[in-house]
Motif scaffolding. Structure first.
Motif, PDB file in Angstrom:
ATOM      1  N   SER A 175      -4.077   4.313   6.891  1.00 15.15           N
ATOM      2  CA  SER A 175      -3.030   3.547   6.201  1.00 15.15           C
ATOM      3  C   SER A 175      -1.660   3.742   6.829  1.00 15.15           C
ATOM      4  O   SER A 175      -0.738   2.975   6.567  1.00 15.15           O
ATOM      5  CB  SER A 175      -2.980   3.927   4.713  1.00 15.15           C
ATOM      6  N   ARG A 219      -6.624   1.026   2.930  1.00 15.91           N
ATOM      7  CA  ARG A 219      -6.897   2.277   2.227  1.00 15.91           C
ATOM      8  C   ARG A 219      -8.392   2.584   2.103  1.00 15.91           C
ATOM      9  O   ARG A 219      -8.834   3.670   2.460  1.00 15.91           O
ATOM     10  CB  ARG A 219      -6.269   2.248   0.832  1.00 15.91           C
ATOM     11  N   HIS A 220      -9.160   1.677   1.542  1.00 16.24           N
ATOM     12  CA  HIS A 220     -10.593   1.909   1.343  1.00 16.24           C
ATOM     13  C   HIS A 220     -11.390   0.727   1.869  1.00 16.24           C
ATOM     14  O   HIS A 220     -10.924  -0.421   1.825  1.00 16.24           O
ATOM     15  CB  HIS A 220     -10.922   2.097  -0.141  1.00 16.24           C
ATOM     16  N   THR A 280      -7.578   7.553   5.316  1.00 17.42           N
ATOM     17  CA  THR A 280      -7.819   7.410   3.883  1.00 17.42           C
ATOM     18  C   THR A 280      -9.275   7.107   3.534  1.00 17.42           C
ATOM     19  O   THR A 280      -9.668   7.228   2.372  1.00 17.42           O
ATOM     20  CB  THR A 280      -6.935   6.296   3.305  1.00 17.42           C
ATOM     21  N   GLU A 296      -3.551  -1.098   0.434  1.00 16.37           N
ATOM     22  CA  GLU A 296      -2.740  -0.482  -0.615  1.00 16.37           C
ATOM     23  C   GLU A 296      -1.389  -1.166  -0.787  1.00 16.37           C
ATOM     24  O   GLU A 296      -0.900  -1.312  -1.915  1.00 16.37           O
ATOM     25  CB  GLU A 296      -2.539   1.003  -0.290  1.00 16.37           C
ATOM     26  N   CYS A 308      -5.548   0.668  -5.331  1.00 14.86           N
ATOM     27  CA  CYS A 308      -5.864   2.084  -5.133  1.00 14.86           C
ATOM     28  C   CYS A 308      -7.345   2.445  -5.174  1.00 14.86           C
ATOM     29  O   CYS A 308      -7.708   3.566  -4.799  1.00 14.86           O
ATOM     30  CB  CYS A 308      -5.100   2.932  -6.151  1.00 14.86           C
TER      31      CYS A 308
END
Length: 355
Positions: free
Chosen positions: A164, A196-197, A148, A212, A251
């Motif tokens: 993820s 996720r990030h 991701t 996430e 997100c």
């Protein structure tokens, strides 16, 4: 931070429904904190867009791989080329500080791909790529690899790839001489947390990793090492307020554009909120200032205006972009303009095009 000059915003959207062409180009009014639509540019399912560090090139995920556009002095886009990634369509892009490589994350096939960038900004050949392997947890979305986010570390020694599905951030050695990904370590996260990030602070001393499913941000210190980097967790902080929807999923995450990166923003789907944090540049630690609704559904990205006083929430499910002024002292987001329509927006980048 000086905000004089001309700025443009580029928003990537899915185009498979036929309602959007791919990238919508907006003139940015920094003082008012709003976008004004100029035109659309065709890209098949633009799920993520970024600008090169020199601000001369725009890159977009597309069905065919990665598409490069020259950003003209008036803000318009001129297509340079596209390149295949030999995998399924990507979900995230990043470039290194010198705009030598572009790093592509593959959610659908669990692949991290590195492509060379040409001197004119165009996308060149594939340098290396790796498919993640293994089984994740038994959760519906976390049973196989999903890359991701993929970035080169600030010391240029490593590439980190958040997965993820496997609940890991894999760490690869990657040098400009051998140009080959060799895994040397991993950050092993909690099961079903879904990293996720992540983003590095500008000075390269801290990593901010957003989950996430766990709905937290972990703060790590980062030090370069000879064989492996030295990474230590120093904080875990929620992405939401005290009351949140049970189906909330963090997100998106962005750091403010000031030199000290004083603030961090995080968007939450399901809860339909944006959280604002104050960041201590010396310790790296975060303090939540507020968590407030964004008057839309699924804030898939947040665009921070160059003055750091306004943000735009890119609302995927409600087909809209909403605008807010930020009062850091009072911990408030105040809607500063009417929402504007945008079909299935995924990502936004603001670029300075002229002085």
């Amino acid at each position: 931070m000086a905000t004089k000059g001309k700025y443009m915003a580029y928003v990537g959207s899915y185009s498979y429904t036929g309602k959007a062409k791919g990238i919508t180009v907006y003139d940015v009014d920094v003082d008012k904190g709003i976008f004004k639509e100029r035109c659309e540019v065709e890209v098949d399912n633009s799920s993520y867009v970024i600008a090169s560090h020199d601000g001369k090139t725009l890159y977009s995920i597309a069905d065919e791989g990665v598409v490069a556009f020259r950003i003209l002095s008036n803000g318009s886009l001129s297509r340079l080329n596209s390149a295949k990634i030999k995998g399924m369509r990507g979900c995230h892009l990043s470039t290194d500080a010198k705009d030598k490589y572009v790093f592509v994350s593959g959610f659908h096939d669990g692949k991290a791909t590195i492509l060379r960038l040409r001197r004119d900004g165009g996308v060149g050949e594939i340098v290396d790529g790796v498919f993640h392997k293994g089984l994740g947890s038994v959760a519906d979305r976390n049973f196989r690899p999903h890359v991701t986010c993929c970035r080169r570390t600030p010391d240029n020694k490593y590439v980190m790839a958040a997965d993820s599905g496997l609940d890991q951030v894999k760490i690869y050695r990657f040098g400009s001489k051998d140009e080959h990904l060799v895994q040397v370590d991993a950050i092993r996260c909690d099961l079903e947390s879904a990293p996720r990030h992540f983003r590095f602070s500008e000075d390269g001393r801290f990593i901010y990793l957003m989950y996430e499913q766990k709905n937290v941000i972990d703060v790590y210190t980062y030090e370069s090492g000879d064989r492996v980097p030295v990474i230590e967790k120093i904080q875990t902080i929620p992405t939401t307020g005290k009351k949140c929807n049970a189906l909330t999923a963090a997100c998106c995450m962005r750091l403010s554009k000031d030199e000290e990166q004083k603030y961090l923003f995080c968007g939450n789907a399901g809860d339909e909120t944006v959280s604002v944090y104050k960041r201590d540049k010396d310790t790296g630690l975060l303090e939540q200032l507020c968590c407030l609704p964004i008057s839309g559904e699924y804030p898939k990205d947040i665009a921070i205006f160059p003055d750091n006083k306004h943000i735009a929430s890119i609302n995927h499910e409600s087909d809209s972009i909403t605008f807010f002024s930020v009062d850091y002292e009072k911990g408030l987001l105040v809607m500063s303009s009417n929402a504007i329509p945008c079909n299935e927006p995924n990502c936004c980048v603001i670029v300075k095009v002229s002085d």
